[in-house]
Design an enzyme around this catalytic site. Structure first.
Site, mmCIF file in Angstrom:
data_model
loop_
_atom_site.group_PDB
_atom_site.id
_atom_site.type_symbol
_atom_site.label_atom_id
_atom_site.label_comp_id
_atom_site.label_asym_id
_atom_site.label_seq_id
_atom_site.Cartn_x
_atom_site.Cartn_y
_atom_site.Cartn_z
ATOM 1 N N VAL A 300 0.933 -1.200 0.099
ATOM 2 C CA VAL A 300 -0.037 -0.058 0.012
ATOM 3 C C VAL A 300 0.900 1.281 0.177
ATOM 4 O O VAL A 300 2.215 1.177 0.478
ATOM 5 C CB VAL A 300 -0.904 0.096 1.277
ATOM 6 C CG1 VAL A 300 -1.988 -1.119 1.208
ATOM 7 C CG2 VAL A 300 -0.176 0.027 2.581
ATOM 8 N N ASP A 301 0.429 2.430 -0.471
ATOM 9 C CA ASP A 301 1.187 3.522 -0.646
ATOM 10 C C ASP A 301 0.664 4.424 0.794
ATOM 11 O O ASP A 301 0.025 3.892 1.685
ATOM 12 C CB ASP A 301 0.788 4.406 -1.771
ATOM 13 C CG ASP A 301 -0.406 4.908 -1.814
ATOM 14 O OD1 ASP A 301 -1.250 4.909 -0.994
ATOM 15 O OD2 ASP A 301 -0.809 5.274 -2.904
ATOM 16 N N LYS A 302 1.159 5.670 0.901
ATOM 17 C CA LYS A 302 0.959 6.209 2.185
ATOM 18 C C LYS A 302 -0.571 6.728 2.487
ATOM 19 O O LYS A 302 -0.821 6.808 3.695
ATOM 20 C CB LYS A 302 1.751 7.526 2.083
ATOM 21 C CG LYS A 302 1.457 8.699 1.320
ATOM 22 C CD LYS A 302 2.190 9.830 1.302
ATOM 23 C CE LYS A 302 1.769 11.000 0.118
ATOM 24 N NZ LYS A 302 1.916 10.727 -1.080
#
Length: 318
Positions: A300-302
């Site tokens: 996942v990204d931020k």
């Protein structure tokens, strides 16, 4: 801003009618979703069920109805699969990023409010604070500040001036502007995003179910000559009557097919899907439970958005 804000004429009624006839309307077509009939057909007309159908017909012909005790297992397995997939379809059909139902549009130089499904390609719409952009377009007059968090996961407000692209599904935080629609219906960004989320893979995603299906397939092929041989032996070697020969053959053949394993697998997946549903987890079908169980790493990204599995770890910093 006043110098930059001029009301355009918009499309004429004749142009709207022509584009509507051409199908250039802002109506998303969900051509990837299974129909209820497709779900019923896929769970009913299987090789697994065909084997038991043939055996049932043979027993009915000879009048041995008491030996049809295997049917409840088959019917239960079929009904569980159909019910779970229909429930998933109902949830997916409700999935929609668009909340807006009506929008202001300029036609024949006049402003009117219409449902977003009646918008056509090239329509000029009026966007102001609180509006959700119904289709992809371009600002032609005015200035907006837009939130694209629903699409990108980023909560930052983005300024949109004349000539800037607008993505459907994003919200207008402040300002007022006129925008010309360039992509409508299933060609718009939000429609593609929704269709992608609703898409159901036609291939069997469960390794466990795929292995059972493979086993059933090979067993189904093997039992045909075995069943014929057993019937011939019972009828012409042991000199049993037709009914007893069929019952004898059916008893041996049924023992070769692991229908109980199939049912137990279906029940386990259905119960797991129900538990996940109570936790507000949306599943395409109950077999997704196994896919989830096999996940080792989730990227996942931020913002928490699930990303494509193309990232590589460069170094580990303790």
């Amino acid at each position: 801003m006043k110098d930059n804000f001029k009301q355009p004429i918009g499309l004429t009624s004749a142009e709207v009618d022509q584009r509507t006839k051409e199908g250039k309307v802002n109506r998303a077509v969900n051509d990837q979703a299974k129909t209820a009939w497709q779900i019923i057909k896929e769970n009913t007309f299987t090789y697994f069920n065909l084997i038991f159908l043939v055996l049932s017909i043979l027993l009915v012909i000879v009048g041995e109805y008491k030996d049809l005790t295997f049917l409840p297992v088959i019917i239960a397995n079929m009904i569980i699969g159909i019910v779970q997939e229909l429930r998933a379809k109902r949830v997916l059909d409700k999935l929609n990023v668009m909340n807006t139902t009506k929008i202001a549009v300029i036609r024949d130089g006049k402003e009117e409010v219409i449902p977003i499904e009646h918008l056509v390609l090239g329509d000029v719409i009026v966007l102001q604070t609180g509006d959700q952009i119904p289709a992809d377009g371009q600002v032609i007059s005015g200035t907006l500040r837009v939130n694209e968090a629903l699409l990108t996961g980023e909560a930052d407000e983005i300024e949109k001036d004349v000539g800037t692209e607008l993505m459907s599904g994003s919200f207008v935080v402040s300002g007022k502007a006129y925008a010309r629609l360039e992509k409508v219906g299933k060609n718009s960004y939000v429609s593609k995003l929704t269709l992608e989320a609703k898409a159901m893979n036609s291939k069997e995603g469960s390794e466990m179910v795929r292995s059972i299906n493979k086993l059933i397939k090979w067993v189904g092929i093997i039992i045909i000559p075995c069943g014929i041989a057993l019937f011939i032996v019972a009828r012409y070697v042991n000199h049993l009557n037709l009914a007893d020969s069929v019952v004898s053959m059916e008893a041996a053949v049924i023992g070769m097919i692991p229908e109980g394993l199939y049912l137990l697998t279906t029940i386990a997946l259905a119960l797991a899907a129900m538990r996940l549903a109570r936790s507000q987890v949306m599943l395409h079908d109950m077999k997704s439970v196994e896919t989830l169980a096999r996940v080792n790493v989730l990227c996942v990204d931020k913002t928490g958005t699930i990303t494509e599995p193309k990232m590589e770890v460069e170094k580990n910093i303790p």
